[in-house]
Scaffold this motif. Structure first.
Motif, mmCIF file in Angstrom:
data_model
loop_
_atom_site.group_PDB
_atom_site.id
_atom_site.type_symbol
_atom_site.label_atom_id
_atom_site.label_comp_id
_atom_site.label_asym_id
_atom_site.label_seq_id
_atom_site.Cartn_x
_atom_site.Cartn_y
_atom_site.Cartn_z
ATOM 1 N N GLY A 1 1.299 1.796 7.185
ATOM 2 C CA GLY A 1 0.284 1.469 6.193
ATOM 3 C C GLY A 1 0.772 0.646 5.022
ATOM 4 N N MET B 1 1.908 -2.492 4.748
ATOM 5 C CA MET B 1 1.363 -3.848 4.683
ATOM 6 C C MET B 1 -0.150 -3.850 4.907
ATOM 7 N N TYR B 2 -0.550 -3.194 5.979
ATOM 8 C CA TYR B 2 -1.980 -3.116 6.288
ATOM 9 C C TYR B 2 -2.288 -1.700 6.751
ATOM 10 N N ARG C 1 -4.175 1.677 -3.199
ATOM 11 C CA ARG C 1 -4.748 2.454 -2.115
ATOM 12 C C ARG C 1 -6.123 1.902 -1.706
ATOM 13 N N ARG D 1 0.866 -1.180 0.000
ATOM 14 C CA ARG D 1 0.000 0.000 0.000
ATOM 15 C C ARG D 1 0.907 1.236 0.000
#
Lengths: 406, 535
Positions: free
Chosen positions: A400, A402-403, A368, A40
């Motif tokens: 942000g 990875m998750y 995104r 991301r």
């Protein structure tokens, strides 16, 4: 993204993280930046590269061990290893060409931070399996080490291996120590044309369950075969299924014959000798048949016996091109450009058949909006966030990436 | 700064666990305890409130798991009071041997709610006190959970309950020509659960890797009683490599009840050779040259003269006894490949003028050669008490380290036999002492500590495959800084913030206190960021 911090030493790295921590400024962590398009989008006003921390700090060929500062180019390491007849056994993939950059840019730190392994992984193990020790700085600006330089080490928790595949979200590696192995004397590849996905996986798995130490198995769809630049295979238009043997020449001669007999029902294979084999597996390693052509690219880990069914399930919804590595256990899937990169259908197929999927190539806008890494179940998600907090409580490092909440 | 997992968990505990750790005393200073000479390692004191509730706790455990699964009488519990580090003994509060993951979860949930410590146990073969219980702890043994659940030769994995013995996995898949690679010497008895906890190795991991390289997934019960599924039959981790953290965590993160392991097709054949030299230094050079030549044998084992003599007397393996150092080197492949490789290794050895060079001529001879090596610990145990060390060193330091080991032991007036996995530098000096001789045990422990510190000082580590347990806990600072330790301790707190699982092990007790204090001092957590904020 104007400011790129370039620590030259571990102390500088610590000082920079400390300064960022004092001001609560998040930072994007880079090696050479060749994999910057994966994950991301990181929203950070500054970036930090390990690129100025470079150099091989220890190499003992007789002990099969090397240490290098995290920013050392992989190419430098592989040249040094080759000059002593050794190699990185996990054959790290080079995503440069697939991501539209040059090949050969990545740093050794990033190779381990991403835990991306190539075809030999099925026989030899993953990048993380060869990682013996790390030094680094966490999000608390603490310099720490884990593991060491010896092959067997169960002293304390295996934090080094736990950092493999954390994509710079837990700590910035400053130095990595890893096991290496001798280069094989000789290489040969048996290439079976025109097999369906099902038959190809059956053949690859059969080869893997023989006592002949097959060190790579790969199956390419006809479209992908047509994209090969390999001199001997460039005229091929059928699917190809490759079985690699690496060993002493006498062993290869013997094992090749055994495999030919055993796999006779799958047709007559083409045979690639040393140079031709190296050329083929080099292309596989660079994924040169997945050029940046506007499509998306997924990397799906599953069991070999379910891989073909998984791909079929996705194919019902979109046109895909599949490259099966690891005797089918790793599927690289090219999917057409779309707003969600085929995410919904792929995630559903993976949920049905088992394993996990990661979106490797997509525009920033797509990355995104869809999950790039495999979404985690609630229990694992809670532990994952706990680990993040343990290393980086202020969420400074690659927030942000990875998750969303990590 | 936010410490999400610590804040809630530790505040009520502060002043409860913390003083227990502070008051930790050597075992032999406790009144009414069975004393032991070899007792310099402090253990957390039992919580009297828990101990006095023993009868009720036993009743509760029976209600949870059934009477068949609970051992509460003293004779029954005594079987669980120690492991293979027998100098340390503690009678556990109760023993539970559950038969399902759900029962394990129920027991842990109950223990957590009542703040009772848990000691996970496999077969109790730990050499480092890794299964030593505390008097206020419930032992949760999973030896009854030993079924094979699924074998897939096509995808090359086996899913098993974690109480299965190491050797039983290989035995199950052997008819199809497969095996499970890690092979600790205790493989007949030790459980996979214990192997996973300690990241066990063995003689053949030079080629095949240790436990962490051969496990694909686990089902683990956390201290909350939650059942986690990590990994599976597929390869690599989808997020953080939690499996890497769990394997080798010495049972401090949870209790593993099932695992999916890699099974491998065995080579067509294997054969060992023996090469004897007049010095350990030459043997070390020989090992380095073999590895540098590009051959990675399946195993390279080293024995020094005392070890050779003891093993030969016991196993009649045909070891040459006129040598000071013996290498057992095994290669694999077809008949021709084996012959080629052994000849190549012999040519390397010949340059060093070996005193003996014997290639096994038959299956029987091969079995004898390995029997001698694998029974080394037992054979030595017949002539002396011994303390088995497990440091690892960079191979180049072998001659120096062996000299120093001899020097250290003779300074304490003790003998030593050296047996180890030379290919990967994993030493097993067996420090010999007389348990009946006053003070000898302490000398052995002191010599052992010096040997391990020496291993660390040349770039090695405290433990190559046995684990830290209680035995090497207080040496951790020889290898790690406080910051290194803090990084590890915080991970423990993510899984078990109350420190109920396997308490008193792996880390110096004061380092644990520091971690608890850090957690307790953490400011309240900021609001959970939403995806929008992160994006």
């Amino acid at each position: 993204m104007n400011d790129i911090m370039r620590p030259a030493t571990e102390w500088e790295l610590k000082s920079m993280i400390m300064a960022l921590a004092e001001r609560a400024i998040p930072v994007e962590i880079l090696g050479a930046g060749s994999k910057r398009g994966i994950g991301r989008p990181v929203m950070a006003p500054v970036a930090l590269t390990t690129g100025a921390m470079r150099g091989i700090s220890l190499y003992e060929p007789a002990e099969l061990v090397m240490s290098a500062r995290a920013g050392t180019p992989l190419s430098q390491i592989e040249v040094e290893l080759a000059s002593h007849g050794q190699m990185l056994p996990f054959e790290p993939v080079d995503l440069g060409p697939a991501l539209g950059t040059d090949a050969g840019l990545q740093t050794i730190g990033a190779v381990f931070a991403a835990n991306l392994s190539g075809s030999r992984r099925i026989a030899a193990g993953a990048a993380r399996d060869y990682l013996l020790g790390v030094r680094g700085v966490n999000g608390r600006a603490e310099i720490f080490k884990s593991g060491g330089r010896v092959m067997k080490n169960v002293t304390g928790y295996d934090v080094a291996r736990g950092l493999a595949g954390s994509w710079g979200t837990l700590a910035v590696l400053s130095e990595v120590t890893f096991k290496v192995l001798p280069l094989p004397d000789d290489v040969a590849t048996l290439v079976y044309p025109d097999l369906t996905d099902d038959l190809a996986i059956e053949l690859m798995s059969t080869a893997m369950t023989q006592p002949y130490e097959v060190s790579g198995t790969a199956h390419l769809s006809p479209t992908l075969v047509r994209r090969l630049r390999h001199k001997g295979l460039s005229k091929e238009t059928r699917s190809l299924t490759a079985i690699r043997l690496e060993n002493f020449t006498r062993s290869i001669t013997y094992r090749k014959q055994k495999l030919r007999e055993l796999l006779a029902a799958y047709g007559a294979p083409l045979e690639l000798e040393l140079e031709s084999s190296l050329e083929f597996w080099s292309e596989v390693r660079r994924l040169s048949f997945f050029p940046a052509n506007g499509t998306h690219l997924w990397r799906i880990s599953t069991t070999p016996s379910t891989a073909a069914a998984l791909v079929s399930a996705v194919r019902r919804h979109m046109r895909v091109e599949a490259f099966y590595d690891w005797s089918g256990g790793l599927v690289w899937l090219e999917t057409p450009a779309s707003a969600d990169a085929g995410s919904a259908d792929i995630r559903r197929a993976v949920a049905t058949h088992g394993g996990h999927a990661m979106l490797i190539r997509a525009d920033e806008a797509v990355r995104r909006t869809v999950e790039v890494f495999q979404p985690l179940g609630p229990a694992v998600d809670r532990i994952t966030r706990g680990i993040k907090t343990a290393f980086d409580p202020m969420r400074l490092l690659n927030p942000g990436r990875m998750y969303a909440t990590l | 700064m936010r410490f999400a997992c610590f804040r809630v968990a530790f505040r009520p505990l502060f002043g409860y666990v913390h003083p227990r750790l502070l008051m930790a005393q050597p075992l032999d200073e406790e009144p009414g305890e069975r004393t032991s000479e070899m007792s310099s390692i402090a253990l957390p004191l039992p919580d009297p409130d828990i101990v006095t509730q023993r009868d009720q706790i036993v009743r509760d455990l029976v209600a949870i798991c059934g009477a068949d699964a609970v051992i509460s009488d003293e004779d029954g519990r005594r079987a669980f009071e120690t492991d293979a580090l027998t100098a340390y003994r503690r009678m556990p509060l109760a023993v539970v041997l559950p038969t399902s993951t759900e029962d394990v979860a129920a027991v842990l949930k109950y223990a957590k709610a009542n703040r009772i410590r848990i000691m996970p146990r496999g077969a109790g073969t730990s050499l480092c006190g890794g299964a030593l219980p505390l008097e206020d702890a419930i032992v949760v043994g999973i030896s009854k959970m030993n079924r094979v659940l699924e074998i897939d030769f096509h995808d090359r994995f086996a899913r098993v309950e974690a109480g299965i013995t190491n050797l039983a996995i290989s035995a199950t898949v052997a008819p199809e020509g497969f095996f499970y690679a890690p092979d600790p010497s205790s493989q007949l008895a030790c459980t996979l659960a214990g192997n996973l906890a300690m990241n066990s190795g063995g003689a053949h991991c030079l080629k095949y890797g240790v436990t962490t390289n051969n496990v694909l997934g686990v089902k683990m019960v956390t201290m909350d009683g939650e059942i986690l599924e990590i990994g599976g039959a597929h390869l690599d981790s989808e997020g953080y490599d939690l499996l890497a953290l769990i394997v080798g965590s010495e049972g401090q993160f949870g209790i593993i009840t099932e695992a999916t392991v890699r099974i491998l097709r065995a080579a067509e054949g294997a054969r060992p050779m023996m090469i004897g030299f007049e010095s350990s230094a030459k043997a070390g050079i020989c090992v380095a040259r073999i590895i540098a030549s590009g051959i990675i044998p399946v195993a390279i084992e080293f024995m020094d003269k005392p070890a050779i003599e003891v093993c030969e007397a016991f196993a009649k393996a045909g070891y040459p006894t006129n040598v000071d150092a013996l290498l057992i080197i095994e290669v694999e492949g077809s008949e021709q490949e084996i012959a080629d490789r052994l000849a190549y290794i012999a040519s390397i050895a010949h340059e060093l003028n070996p005193l003996a060079l014997v290639v096994s001529a038959s299956e029987e001879q091969s079995a004898k050669i390995w029997k001698g090596r694998k029974s080394a610990f037992g054979a030595l145990g017949r002539i002396a008490d011994y303390y088995c060390m497990d440091g690892t060193i960079p191979l180049a330091h072998l001659p120096h380290v062996l000299e120093q080991i001899t020097e250290i032991c003779s300074r304490y007036g003790l003998g030593v036999a050296n047996i180890f996995h030379a290919g990967d530098g994993n030493l097993h000096p067996l420090v010999m002492y007389d348990a009946n001789k006053p003070g000898d045990n302490d000398k052995a422990e002191a010599a052992g500590a010096e040997i391990l510190t020496l291993c660390v000082s040349v770039g090695g580590c405290l433990s190559g495959e046995h684990g830290i347990g209680i035995e090497k806990r207080d040496l951790m600072r020889a290898q790690f800084t406080d910051e290194d330790l803090a990084v590890q301790l915080r991970i423990k707190s993510v899984f078990d913030p109350d420190w109920l699982l396997n308490c008193g092990q792996v880390f110096p007790l004061d380092a644990v206190e520091a971690a608890m204090a850090e957690a307790a001092a953490a400011p309240p957590e900021a609001a959970e960021p939403g995806p929008a904020e992160a994006a």
